[in-house]
Design an enzyme around this catalytic site. Sequence first.
Site, short mmCIF file in Angstrom:
data_model
loop_
_atom_site.label_atom_id
_atom_site.label_comp_id
_atom_site.label_asym_id
_atom_site.label_seq_id
_atom_site.Cartn_x
_atom_site.Cartn_y
_atom_site.Cartn_z
N GLY A 102 -37.59 -62.52 8.55
CA GLY A 102 -37.66 -62.89 9.96
C GLY A 102 -38.70 -63.96 10.20
O GLY A 102 -39.75 -63.99 9.56
N GLY A 180 -25.25 -58.88 8.57
CA GLY A 180 -25.49 -59.89 7.55
C GLY A 180 -25.77 -59.23 6.20
O GLY A 180 -25.27 -58.15 5.90
N ARG A 203 -21.62 -62.09 16.11
CA ARG A 203 -21.03 -63.23 16.82
C ARG A 203 -19.75 -63.70 16.13
O ARG A 203 -18.78 -64.06 16.78
CB ARG A 203 -22.02 -64.39 16.89
CG ARG A 203 -23.15 -64.17 17.90
CD ARG A 203 -24.09 -65.35 17.94
NE ARG A 203 -24.76 -65.54 16.65
CZ ARG A 203 -25.57 -66.55 16.38
NH1 ARG A 203 -25.80 -67.48 17.28
NH2 ARG A 203 -26.16 -66.64 15.19
N HIS A 312 -43.42 -50.28 9.30
CA HIS A 312 -42.84 -51.57 8.89
C HIS A 312 -43.05 -51.82 7.38
O HIS A 312 -43.68 -52.79 6.97
CB HIS A 312 -43.44 -52.72 9.70
CG HIS A 312 -42.53 -53.92 9.75
ND1 HIS A 312 -42.56 -54.83 10.78
CD2 HIS A 312 -41.56 -54.36 8.90
CE1 HIS A 312 -41.66 -55.79 10.56
NE2 HIS A 312 -41.05 -55.51 9.42
#
Length: 345
Positions: A102, A180, A203, A312
Amino acid sequence: VATLLIAPNDASLVFRGRNRSMSAKPYKVLITHPEVPQSGLDLLSEHCELIQVQSLPPSRSELLEKIKGVDGVLWGGHAPLNAEALDAAGPQLKCISTMSAGIDYVDVEEMKRRKIPLGHTPTVLDTAVADLAVGLLIAAGRRFHEARRKIDSDNWENYHLNWLLGQDVRDSVVGFFGFGGIGQAIAKRLSGFDIDQVLYTTRRRIDKETEKELNAKKVDFDELLAKSDFVVIASPLTPATQGIFNATAFNKMKRTAVLVNIARGKIVNQNDLYDALKSNRIFAAGIDVMDPEPLPPTDKLLTLDNVVVLPHIGSATTRTRSDMSTIAAHNVLRGLAGERMLSPA
């Protein structure tokens, strides 16, 4: 001025220039974190002079001082990469690579405006994050956290036949918000648990061969919420995805549904998630990302039994971190050479 060339399939470098020995190191590269794995440093140090931030946590003032005049940057950690840092570096800066998938902490538009190539390290962490996501899905669905609290409080109630019953992965419908590389890696692992079907919202539709392999079907967001037994968030954080999992979304999910988030904390409205879990509007959640990070130990989410919270650590394996460092180093070397990065952002 020396020209730096990188062979297409390895990290070997050739310097060519007048009055410069083959051992010269014409480029300076900043390493913005003291714990970047040695694999990347070794690659860079063969051909570049390395400057490294030594403070831990990394000091912004030290970073801004040491970035002055460098040619490239290996950006370790998630400190803001913005105009302030680029201004401090100076106009000679040729490239930057993050050591992350990211890049929501990067001012990408500012990088583009200055025409500074940006690299990142996305696919290399798919395996580690996917493994952790499956772990969270099972841990939340089978009430691991609540069960451990029963032990800690000396409150075993196993005289009940229906004590701590959880949700089956077998024959379940697993929905992916974002599908993905990481989402597909999770789906592949779950196929070994005999799930019934994969639904996904993206999308663009993925290729038909992958759909067939994973028994996956593209659906709209509302259908994903309504039909999924487990909902896995694996999408980037964008203005369109920020806060999309809110009270409205949770009210469309099954009461037996389990939410898993290994993407970004801000995709979920955390107050609404707390309410949905507290009221048993959804069954449970497993999250490795949250808002803010670090999450304060007094946060109300941590008072709940039906949420598994991790700090995380999705890509936190020794091998993955080393691979991320190596790819980031390749990105920087190719950027310095004026070549396309191994993994451009």
